[in-house]
Motif scaffolding. Structure first.
Motif, PDB file in Angstrom:
ATOM      1  N   PHE A 175     -85.392 -48.876  25.571  1.00 33.18           N
ATOM      2  CA  PHE A 175     -85.128 -47.680  24.776  1.00 33.18           C
ATOM      3  C   PHE A 175     -84.159 -46.734  25.487  1.00 33.18           C
ATOM      4  O   PHE A 175     -83.347 -46.075  24.829  1.00 33.18           O
ATOM      5  N   ILE A 176     -84.208 -46.669  26.805  1.00 35.76           N
ATOM      6  CA  ILE A 176     -83.231 -45.856  27.536  1.00 35.76           C
ATOM      7  C   ILE A 176     -81.827 -46.436  27.355  1.00 35.76           C
ATOM      8  O   ILE A 176     -80.850 -45.705  27.164  1.00 35.76           O
ATOM      9  N   PHE A 177     -81.724 -47.760  27.390  1.00 40.73           N
ATOM     10  CA  PHE A 177     -80.426 -48.407  27.183  1.00 40.73           C
ATOM     11  C   PHE A 177     -79.883 -48.121  25.782  1.00 40.73           C
ATOM     12  O   PHE A 177     -78.704 -47.776  25.622  1.00 40.73           O
ATOM     13  N   ILE A 178     -80.737 -48.234  24.773  1.00 35.10           N
ATOM     14  CA  ILE A 178     -80.303 -47.948  23.397  1.00 35.10           C
ATOM     15  C   ILE A 178     -79.900 -46.483  23.261  1.00 35.10           C
ATOM     16  O   ILE A 178     -78.890 -46.162  22.617  1.00 35.10           O
ATOM     17  N   PHE A 179     -80.655 -45.586  23.873  1.00 36.86           N
ATOM     18  CA  PHE A 179     -80.349 -44.163  23.812  1.00 36.86           C
ATOM     19  C   PHE A 179     -78.997 -43.864  24.455  1.00 36.86           C
ATOM     20  O   PHE A 179     -78.179 -43.117  23.896  1.00 36.86           O
ATOM     21  N   MET A 180     -78.745 -44.454  25.610  1.00 41.61           N
ATOM     22  CA  MET A 180     -77.475 -44.221  26.288  1.00 41.61           C
ATOM     23  C   MET A 180     -76.302 -44.803  25.491  1.00 41.61           C
ATOM     24  O   MET A 180     -75.240 -44.175  25.386  1.00 41.61           O
ATOM     25  N   PHE A 231     -76.151 -45.235  22.236  1.00 44.67           N
ATOM     26  CA  PHE A 231     -75.980 -44.392  21.053  1.00 44.67           C
ATOM     27  C   PHE A 231     -75.222 -43.121  21.418  1.00 44.67           C
ATOM     28  O   PHE A 231     -74.300 -42.697  20.699  1.00 44.67           O
ATOM     29  N   ASN A 232     -75.577 -42.499  22.539  1.00 47.48           N
ATOM     30  CA  ASN A 232     -74.882 -41.275  22.956  1.00 47.48           C
ATOM     31  C   ASN A 232     -73.434 -41.543  23.315  1.00 47.48           C
ATOM     32  O   ASN A 232     -72.552 -40.752  22.977  1.00 47.48           O
ATOM     33  N   MET A 233     -73.173 -42.638  23.988  1.00 50.55           N
ATOM     34  CA  MET A 233     -71.786 -42.956  24.349  1.00 50.55           C
ATOM     35  C   MET A 233     -70.946 -43.255  23.124  1.00 50.55           C
ATOM     36  O   MET A 233     -69.789 -42.839  23.043  1.00 50.55           O
ATOM     37  N   MET A 234     -71.512 -43.963  22.164  1.00 45.02           N
ATOM     38  CA  MET A 234     -70.753 -44.261  20.947  1.00 45.02           C
ATOM     39  C   MET A 234     -70.438 -42.985  20.178  1.00 45.02           C
ATOM     40  O   MET A 234     -69.338 -42.827  19.650  1.00 45.02           O
ATOM     41  N   ASN A 235     -71.378 -42.056  20.119  1.00 45.00           N
ATOM     42  CA  ASN A 235     -71.111 -40.791  19.423  1.00 45.00           C
ATOM     43  C   ASN A 235     -70.101 -39.949  20.177  1.00 45.00           C
ATOM     44  O   ASN A 235     -69.276 -39.272  19.561  1.00 45.00           O
ATOM     45  N   TYR A 236     -70.154 -39.963  21.492  1.00 40.84           N
ATOM     46  CA  TYR A 236     -69.235 -39.134  22.276  1.00 40.84           C
ATOM     47  C   TYR A 236     -67.807 -39.651  22.193  1.00 40.84           C
ATOM     48  O   TYR A 236     -66.873 -38.884  21.994  1.00 40.84           O
ATOM     49  N   PHE A 237     -67.611 -40.948  22.319  1.00 37.48           N
ATOM     50  CA  PHE A 237     -66.264 -41.504  22.362  1.00 37.48           C
ATOM     51  C   PHE A 237     -65.681 -41.780  20.982  1.00 37.48           C
ATOM     52  O   PHE A 237     -64.504 -42.096  20.867  1.00 37.48           O
ATOM     53  N   SER A 238     -66.468 -41.667  19.924  1.00 43.41           N
ATOM     54  CA  SER A 238     -65.928 -41.937  18.595  1.00 43.41           C
ATOM     55  C   SER A 238     -65.190 -40.732  18.025  1.00 43.41           C
ATOM     56  O   SER A 238     -64.391 -40.876  17.109  1.00 43.41           O
ATOM     57  N   LEU A 239     -65.449 -39.527  18.544  1.00 41.00           N
ATOM     58  CA  LEU A 239     -64.782 -38.338  18.030  1.00 41.00           C
ATOM     59  C   LEU A 239     -63.489 -38.093  18.785  1.00 41.00           C
ATOM     60  O   LEU A 239     -63.444 -38.224  20.006  1.00 41.00           O
ATOM     61  N   MET A 240     -62.453 -37.716  18.049  1.00 44.91           N
ATOM     62  CA  MET A 240     -61.181 -37.350  18.652  1.00 44.91           C
ATOM     63  C   MET A 240     -61.041 -35.840  18.522  1.00 44.91           C
ATOM     64  O   MET A 240     -60.872 -35.317  17.425  1.00 44.91           O
ATOM     65  N   TYR A 241     -61.137 -35.143  19.651  1.00 49.59           N
ATOM     66  CA  TYR A 241     -61.032 -33.696  19.633  1.00 49.59           C
ATOM     67  C   TYR A 241     -59.564 -33.289  19.619  1.00 49.59           C
ATOM     68  O   TYR A 241     -58.768 -33.802  20.385  1.00 49.59           O
ATOM     69  N   LYS A 242     -59.244 -32.347  18.764  1.00 51.71           N
ATOM     70  CA  LYS A 242     -57.876 -31.849  18.666  1.00 51.71           C
ATOM     71  C   LYS A 242     -57.776 -30.546  19.444  1.00 51.71           C
ATOM     72  O   LYS A 242     -58.597 -29.653  19.272  1.00 51.71           O
ATOM     73  N   SER A 243     -56.776 -30.457  20.273  1.00 49.89           N
ATOM     74  CA  SER A 243     -56.612 -29.231  21.051  1.00 49.89           C
ATOM     75  C   SER A 243     -55.976 -28.158  20.182  1.00 49.89           C
ATOM     76  O   SER A 243     -55.032 -28.408  19.430  1.00 49.89           O
ATOM     77  N   LYS A 244     -56.483 -26.949  20.306  1.00 45.84           N
ATOM     78  CA  LYS A 244     -55.962 -25.841  19.512  1.00 45.84           C
ATOM     79  C   LYS A 244     -54.747 -25.201  20.166  1.00 45.84           C
ATOM     80  O   LYS A 244     -53.939 -24.593  19.494  1.00 45.84           O
TER      81      LYS A 244
END
Length: 51
Positions: free
Chosen positions: A16-21, A23-36
């Motif tokens: 479950f720790i592996f799945i949690f990590m 899931f968090n990595m996929m959510n973090y790296f899937s977003l592309m932040y645009k600089s203002k």
């Protein structure tokens, strides 16, 4: 056999720790932040070095 129960709990905890990590990595790296701030973005095409 109750002696083997802690090993099972340890495996579940690691799983479950592996799945949690993951899931968090996929959510973090899937977003592309645009600089203002566009001032901070350098344009390398306009740089000319005068030696």
């Amino acid at each position: 056999m109750p002696q083997m129960a802690p090993l099972s709990w340890l495996n579940l905890f690691i799983f479950f720790i592996f799945i949690f990590m993951m899931f968090n990595m996929m959510n973090y790296f899937s977003l592309m932040y645009k600089s203002k701030n566009k001032k901070n973005m350098m344009s390398f095409k306009n740089i000319s070095f005068k030696w």
